[in-house]
Design an enzyme around this catalytic site. Sequence first.
Site, PDB file in Angstrom:
ATOM      1  N   GLU A  41       0.910  -1.180  -0.122  1.00  0.00           N
ATOM      2  CA  GLU A  41       0.020  -0.062   0.120  1.00  0.00           C
ATOM      3  C   GLU A  41       0.816   1.399   0.012  1.00  0.00           C
ATOM      4  OE1 GLU A  41      -3.004  -0.178  -1.231  1.00  0.00           O
ATOM      5  OE2 GLU A  41      -3.698  -1.497   0.368  1.00  0.00           O
ATOM      6  N   HIS A  42       0.522   2.124  -0.772  1.00  0.00           N
ATOM      7  CA  HIS A  42       1.342   3.522  -0.996  1.00  0.00           C
ATOM      8  C   HIS A  42       2.652   2.897  -1.513  1.00  0.00           C
ATOM      9  CE1 HIS A  42      -1.840   6.306   0.350  1.00  0.00           C
ATOM     10  NE2 HIS A  42      -2.229   5.205   1.135  1.00  0.00           N
ATOM     11  N   THR A  43       2.699   2.087  -2.186  1.00  0.00           N
ATOM     12  CA  THR A  43       3.981   1.855  -2.764  1.00  0.00           C
ATOM     13  C   THR A  43       4.162   2.095  -4.320  1.00  0.00           C
ATOM     14  OG1 THR A  43       3.155  -0.433  -2.791  1.00  0.00           O
ATOM     15  CG2 THR A  43       4.853   0.218  -1.069  1.00  0.00           C
ATOM     16  N   ALA A 130     -15.185   3.580  -1.362  1.00  0.00           N
ATOM     17  CA  ALA A 130     -15.264   2.309  -0.437  1.00  0.00           C
ATOM     18  C   ALA A 130     -13.769   1.996  -0.670  1.00  0.00           C
ATOM     19  CB  ALA A 130     -15.989   1.214  -0.608  1.00  0.00           C
ATOM     20  N   LEU A 132     -12.162   0.732  -3.351  1.00  0.00           N
ATOM     21  CA  LEU A 132     -12.367  -0.402  -4.333  1.00  0.00           C
ATOM     22  C   LEU A 132     -12.097  -0.335  -5.560  1.00  0.00           C
ATOM     23  CD1 LEU A 132     -15.117  -2.756  -2.313  1.00  0.00           C
ATOM     24  CD2 LEU A 132     -12.639  -2.674  -2.018  1.00  0.00           C
ATOM     25  N   SER A 133     -11.836   1.171  -5.889  1.00  0.00           N
ATOM     26  CA  SER A 133     -11.435   1.556  -7.247  1.00  0.00           C
ATOM     27  C   SER A 133     -12.557   1.512  -8.369  1.00  0.00           C
ATOM     28  CB  SER A 133     -10.347   0.815  -7.808  1.00  0.00           C
ATOM     29  OG  SER A 133      -9.193   0.943  -7.175  1.00  0.00           O
ATOM     30  N   ASP A 193      -4.503   0.668  -9.683  1.00  0.00           N
ATOM     31  CA  ASP A 193      -5.587   0.333  -9.908  1.00  0.00           C
ATOM     32  C   ASP A 193      -6.072   0.256 -11.067  1.00  0.00           C
ATOM     33  OD1 ASP A 193      -5.660   1.037  -7.155  1.00  0.00           O
ATOM     34  OD2 ASP A 193      -6.699   2.885  -7.554  1.00  0.00           O
TER      35      ASP A 193
HETATM   36  C1  GLA Z   1      -5.198   4.321  -4.160  1.00  0.00           C
HETATM   37  C2  GLA Z   1      -4.532   4.973  -5.520  1.00  0.00           C
HETATM   38  C3  GLA Z   1      -3.526   3.878  -5.971  1.00  0.00           C
HETATM   39  C4  GLA Z   1      -2.476   3.458  -4.723  1.00  0.00           C
HETATM   40  C5  GLA Z   1      -3.355   3.242  -3.538  1.00  0.00           C
HETATM   41  C6  GLA Z   1      -2.649   3.377  -1.974  1.00  0.00           C
HETATM   42  O1  GLA Z   1      -6.100   3.413  -4.329  1.00  0.00           O
HETATM   43  O2  GLA Z   1      -5.293   4.987  -6.596  1.00  0.00           O
HETATM   44  O3  GLA Z   1      -2.754   4.296  -7.002  1.00  0.00           O
HETATM   45  O4  GLA Z   1      -1.693   4.393  -4.355  1.00  0.00           O
HETATM   46  O5  GLA Z   1      -4.256   4.203  -3.212  1.00  0.00           O
HETATM   47  O6  GLA Z   1      -1.927   1.871  -2.229  1.00  0.00           O
END
Ligand code: GLA
Length: 406
Positions: A41-43, A130, A132-133, A193
């Site tokens: 996450e956040h990588t 949420a 979930l993109s 995503d």
């Molecule tokens: C959101 C962003 C992704 C990613 C995540 C964190 O979903 O759209 O690109 O940075 O946060 O991992």
Amino acid sequence: MHNPNLAVENRTLSLEQRFVQRFGGSPRTYQAPGRVNLIGEHTDYNHGFVMPAAIGFSTRVSVAPRPDRKLVIRSENYSEQVEFDLDHLPAARAGHWSDYVIGVVKMLMRSGKKLGGADLLVDGNVPQGAGLSSSASIEVAVGYALLDLADRGPDRSLDPPQISEADIDRTQLALLCQQAENEFVGARCGIMDQFIASHGKHGRALLLDCRSLDYRLLPLPDDLALVICNTMVKHSIAQGAYNQRRAECEAGARGLSKYLPNVRALRDVTPADLEAYGHELPETVLRRCRHVIGENARVLLAAAALERGDLQAFGTLMRESHRSLRDEFEVSCSELDLMVELAEQAEGVYGTRMTGGGFGGCTIALVQRAYAMTFQRKVQEGYERLTGCKPEIYVCSAADGAGRSV
Ligand code: GLA
């Protein structure tokens, strides 16, 4: 007057039938899924590693060409229809759902695709806000649909299909959609995503190197359920905190590159480097770096654990990831922490953590499928009792990425 029978009948029609009722013609339908991130996450925007899976919620788009230069876009979710002229597209976002569509259209045109007018009917069931993109799923579904319409001759009929599934450059599609989100919608998200919405595979998680965009599909055991717990706290990455985290990571990489000239992004920093030079960074920036550097290492360990079938080890890494996101990166919230605690207490759980950008949204738990229903009931009851809010809990499996749909 409102006719309830008509409403019921309308709900039972397929998206294509509803398209024909509204616009006529013979549409084609495409879909792209939402996603859940298992670890990493956040990588992504630090050129690091992520391991998402596509899920069964998706956005579908029915589309057919028009003889003029208009784009007519209707959202079934918002019961709203908007019209644009392809030669006079808005220069800036409007803060409206159509931004996601227009952003993709603009990026496709900028990449040299020749688009003609089209009618689009959009319908999705990815829970919004949420984490979930839902945004990547609409971008990729629209992008996929418009690629099929692009560069057609003067009659612009849909038959035969312009491109086959095999011809779609899914990585290019993901990059265009990410650009739409970065440059038009205004969220500085990474590639995760849009990449998983384009490349997801049934029964597989995807290990992605966000610098080279090389990826590997990793099999998930059949008896493993991906259980997503929605805290119902709305999350929006267009808000400042996400962009701020990203800026802090960039500041960390810049600061460290003074001592380590090969550092272009936090991906290039090892734990030993941070040990040696971290004290040169402001305290907050140092903690952000600690998370990212640790998380990158965890993703690779998690991939190895999955490949040797060691779900216990995978679960331990998920727990460490959650702690780091909570304490070092500070993107969790009390509801996410509570959901994680409740999940830890349930039976048949390998591991759990917050998933996605944070500040609300969902957690993911890896649960033995035989326990999934009890897990769902227990966590639901516990969360409702302690917060007064009824969470939504989705028992999922990894699904396919974007494609034609019926
Ligand atoms: C959101 C962003 C992704 C990613 C995540 C964190 O979903 O759209 O690109 O940075 O946060 O991992």
